[in-house]
Design a protein around this motif. Structure first.
Motif, PDB file in Angstrom:
ATOM      1  N   ALA A 208       0.836  -1.206   0.000  1.00 30.97           N
ATOM      2  CA  ALA A 208       0.000   0.000   0.000  1.00 30.97           C
ATOM      3  C   ALA A 208       0.864   1.247   0.000  1.00 30.97           C
ATOM      4  O   ALA A 208       2.045   1.216   0.400  1.00 30.97           O
ATOM      5  CB  ALA A 208      -0.927   0.022   1.217  1.00 30.97           C
ATOM      6  N   LYS A 209       0.249   2.337  -0.483  1.00 29.50           N
ATOM      7  CA  LYS A 209       0.895   3.647  -0.502  1.00 29.50           C
ATOM      8  C   LYS A 209      -0.149   4.665  -0.066  1.00 29.50           C
ATOM      9  O   LYS A 209      -1.351   4.417  -0.227  1.00 29.50           O
ATOM     10  CB  LYS A 209       1.321   4.011  -1.942  1.00 29.50           C
ATOM     11  N   PHE A 210       0.313   5.773   0.421  1.00 26.27           N
ATOM     12  CA  PHE A 210      -0.592   6.877   0.731  1.00 26.27           C
ATOM     13  C   PHE A 210      -0.059   8.084  -0.039  1.00 26.27           C
ATOM     14  O   PHE A 210       0.974   8.653   0.329  1.00 26.27           O
ATOM     15  CB  PHE A 210      -0.605   7.107   2.251  1.00 26.27           C
TER      16      PHE A 210
ATOM     17  N   GLY B  25       2.349  15.783 -11.272  1.00 26.84           N
ATOM     18  CA  GLY B  25       1.391  14.739 -11.614  1.00 26.84           C
ATOM     19  C   GLY B  25       2.108  13.415 -11.797  1.00 26.84           C
ATOM     20  O   GLY B  25       3.253  13.242 -11.350  1.00 26.84           O
ATOM     21  N   PHE B  26       1.451  12.512 -12.463  1.00 23.59           N
ATOM     22  CA  PHE B  26       1.969  11.158 -12.628  1.00 23.59           C
ATOM     23  C   PHE B  26       1.663  10.769 -14.077  1.00 23.59           C
ATOM     24  O   PHE B  26       0.499  10.769 -14.470  1.00 23.59           O
ATOM     25  CB  PHE B  26       1.209  10.259 -11.639  1.00 23.59           C
ATOM     26  N   LYS B  27       2.684  10.468 -14.874  1.00 23.35           N
ATOM     27  CA  LYS B  27       2.481  10.220 -16.307  1.00 23.35           C
ATOM     28  C   LYS B  27       1.687   8.923 -16.523  1.00 23.35           C
ATOM     29  O   LYS B  27       1.621   8.073 -15.642  1.00 23.35           O
ATOM     30  CB  LYS B  27       3.838  10.081 -17.011  1.00 23.35           C
TER      31      LYS B  27
ATOM     32  N   GLN C  52      -7.425  19.246  -8.511  1.00 19.17           N
ATOM     33  CA  GLN C  52      -6.477  18.585  -7.600  1.00 19.17           C
ATOM     34  C   GLN C  52      -5.727  17.419  -8.255  1.00 19.17           C
ATOM     35  O   GLN C  52      -5.027  16.684  -7.576  1.00 19.17           O
ATOM     36  CB  GLN C  52      -7.218  18.078  -6.364  1.00 19.17           C
ATOM     37  N   GLY C  53      -5.894  17.251  -9.556  1.00 16.84           N
ATOM     38  CA  GLY C  53      -5.177  16.174 -10.239  1.00 16.84           C
ATOM     39  C   GLY C  53      -5.762  14.809  -9.917  1.00 16.84           C
ATOM     40  O   GLY C  53      -5.078  13.941  -9.360  1.00 16.84           O
ATOM     41  N   PRO C  54      -7.045  14.593 -10.272  1.00 19.42           N
ATOM     42  CA  PRO C  54      -7.655  13.292  -9.963  1.00 19.42           C
ATOM     43  C   PRO C  54      -6.973  12.153 -10.715  1.00 19.42           C
ATOM     44  O   PRO C  54      -6.430  12.356 -11.804  1.00 19.42           O
ATOM     45  CB  PRO C  54      -9.102  13.443 -10.442  1.00 19.42           C
TER      46      PRO C  54
ATOM     47  N   LEU D 193      -5.405   7.091  -0.361  1.00 21.14           N
ATOM     48  CA  LEU D 193      -4.835   5.847   0.184  1.00 21.14           C
ATOM     49  C   LEU D 193      -4.982   4.759  -0.875  1.00 21.14           C
ATOM     50  O   LEU D 193      -6.057   4.608  -1.458  1.00 21.14           O
ATOM     51  CB  LEU D 193      -5.592   5.463   1.462  1.00 21.14           C
ATOM     52  N   LEU D 194      -3.886   3.990  -1.126  1.00 20.01           N
ATOM     53  CA  LEU D 194      -3.875   3.055  -2.256  1.00 20.01           C
ATOM     54  C   LEU D 194      -3.395   1.655  -1.848  1.00 20.01           C
ATOM     55  O   LEU D 194      -2.261   1.268  -2.162  1.00 20.01           O
ATOM     56  CB  LEU D 194      -2.965   3.611  -3.361  1.00 20.01           C
ATOM     57  N   PRO D 195      -4.208   0.880  -1.159  1.00 19.36           N
ATOM     58  CA  PRO D 195      -3.813  -0.506  -0.896  1.00 19.36           C
ATOM     59  C   PRO D 195      -4.001  -1.394  -2.135  1.00 19.36           C
ATOM     60  O   PRO D 195      -4.911  -1.148  -2.928  1.00 19.36           O
ATOM     61  CB  PRO D 195      -4.756  -0.953   0.232  1.00 19.36           C
TER      62      PRO D 195
HETATM   63  O1  LIG Z   1      -1.474   9.552  -6.963  1.00 20.24           O
HETATM   64  C1  LIG Z   1      -1.633   9.629  -8.185  1.00 20.24           C
HETATM   65  O2  LIG Z   1      -2.172  10.582  -8.712  1.00 20.24           O
HETATM   66  C2  LIG Z   1      -1.183   8.525  -9.090  1.00 20.24           C
HETATM   67  C3  LIG Z   1      -0.860   7.274  -8.366  1.00 20.24           C
HETATM   68  C4  LIG Z   1      -0.539   6.148  -9.249  1.00 20.24           C
HETATM   69  O3  LIG Z   1      -0.864   6.126 -10.407  1.00 20.24           O
HETATM   70  C5  LIG Z   1       0.203   5.020  -8.704  1.00 20.24           C
HETATM   71  O4  LIG Z   1       0.625   5.066  -7.539  1.00 20.24           O
HETATM   72  O5  LIG Z   1       0.407   4.051  -9.472  1.00 20.24           O
END
Ligand SMILES: O=C(O)CCC(=O)C(=O)O
Length: 305
Positions: free
Chosen positions: A115-117, A127-129, A158-160, A232-234
């Protein structure tokens, strides 16, 4: 477990149409999914984690700092493995709120991976490509799913997190650049077909939750607002889906069965996945660092001519 086998199991929280949409589009958005009591606990935990970043001056294995970070004004891209650093986050990751949802798209036996936050501090965080996740942590099949929970919601400025619907059924792209660096992005040349009219940029209020298949092309733009965009990204998978490389992100909970039973046999999907660097030997920096290095090198190359 493959989608056709998952479909044979009864649903916990999704409707039949929602599950079909997840398998068709490669993602699903659930507005305001997480209940207010959980959100309050998660927001308090997030504040604790961000507080801890005040004493950090350089990105490390836990905190990826954003430009302008200081003890007075913490600015973060990410807290890595937040569940290893705050018990509330782990309680949430293995709660019925999360696992009922995940089981609806991976089947009754559910395994936690990492997981990441992603904090994405305000005032122009990067942003994130466009990228796909699975090349960083290949598995024997493509059941892995990331669940994104917006703690405070997310507005368009907010960069969804943004998606290319149906792209999970297409090819996997290389996440390496021309120098052999794993930059976690699809090259501009290969991404020309991704035009604004086919991209979905869903937003929503606090607790809005996204299910994202590991093959789906996604990314996000800068956060132009003054407010952080906390996500939050589990990541979970079916219990019978196994990683076959070292993991870029370590956790003491990696591989824990959070619902059901461990697998007796692995599930295999023959579609190939390019291998990532050997994380066990090379170590891992977060994608912002790889993408920033790539941008800086490109700038230097342009200036040299
Ligand atoms: O947080 C974001 O906007 C992108 C996150 C993402 O794509 C990832 O962690 O793989």
């Amino acid at each position: 477990m493959k989608p056709e086998d998952v479909m044979r199991h009864p649903l916990n929280v999704l409707t039949h149409e929602q599950r079909l949409r997840y398998f068709r589009d490669g993602y699903l958005v659930l507005p305001d999914y997480v209940p207010a009591e959980w959100l309050a606990k998660l927001v308090a935990a997030a504040d604790d984690l961000i507080e801890g970043s005040r004493k950090v001056t350089q990105s490390d294995g836990v905190y990826t700092l954003d430009e302008g970070h200081s003890a007075e004004t913490p600015r973060l891209h990410r807290v890595t493995s937040p569940q290893d650093h705050h018990p509330v986050i782990w309680d949430f990751i293995r709660s019925d709120v999360m696992v009922d949802l995940v089981a609806d798209v991976v089947g009754p036996d559910v395994k936690f991976h990492h997981a990441k936050f992603n904090v994405k501090s305000g005032k122009s965080s990067r942003g994130f490509k466009w990228h796909q996740d699975i090349p960083a942590w290949p598995h024997t099949d493509y059941s892995p799913v990331t669940v994104g929970v917006y703690l405070h919601g997310c507005r368009p400025d907010q960069g969804p997190l943004s998606f290319v619907p149906g792209s999970h059924e297409g090819p996997l792209y290389s996440m390496y650049d021309e120098h052999g660096d794993f930059v976690v992005r699809i090259s501009d040349e290969e991404a020309t077909w991704i035009t604004e009219d086919i991209v979905d940029r869903p937003t929503g209020g606090p607790g809005t939750t996204i299910l994202l298949n590991c093959r789906t092309i996604h990314g996000s733009s800068q956060n132009l607002s003054d407010d952080p965009r906390m996500l939050l990204l589990p990541v979970y998978s079916s219990a019978d889906s196994f990683p076959y490389t070292a993991s870029p992100i370590q956790s003491r909970y990696q591989g824990e069965i959070v619902r059901g039973k461990p697998a007796q046999f692995a599930s295999f999907d023959p579609r190939p996945c390019e291998l990532p660097p050997d994380w066990g030997r090379t170590g891992y920096a977060t994608p912002w660092i790889y993408q920033k290095r790539q941008d800086e090198r490109r700038k230097a190359e342009t200036q040299a001519y």
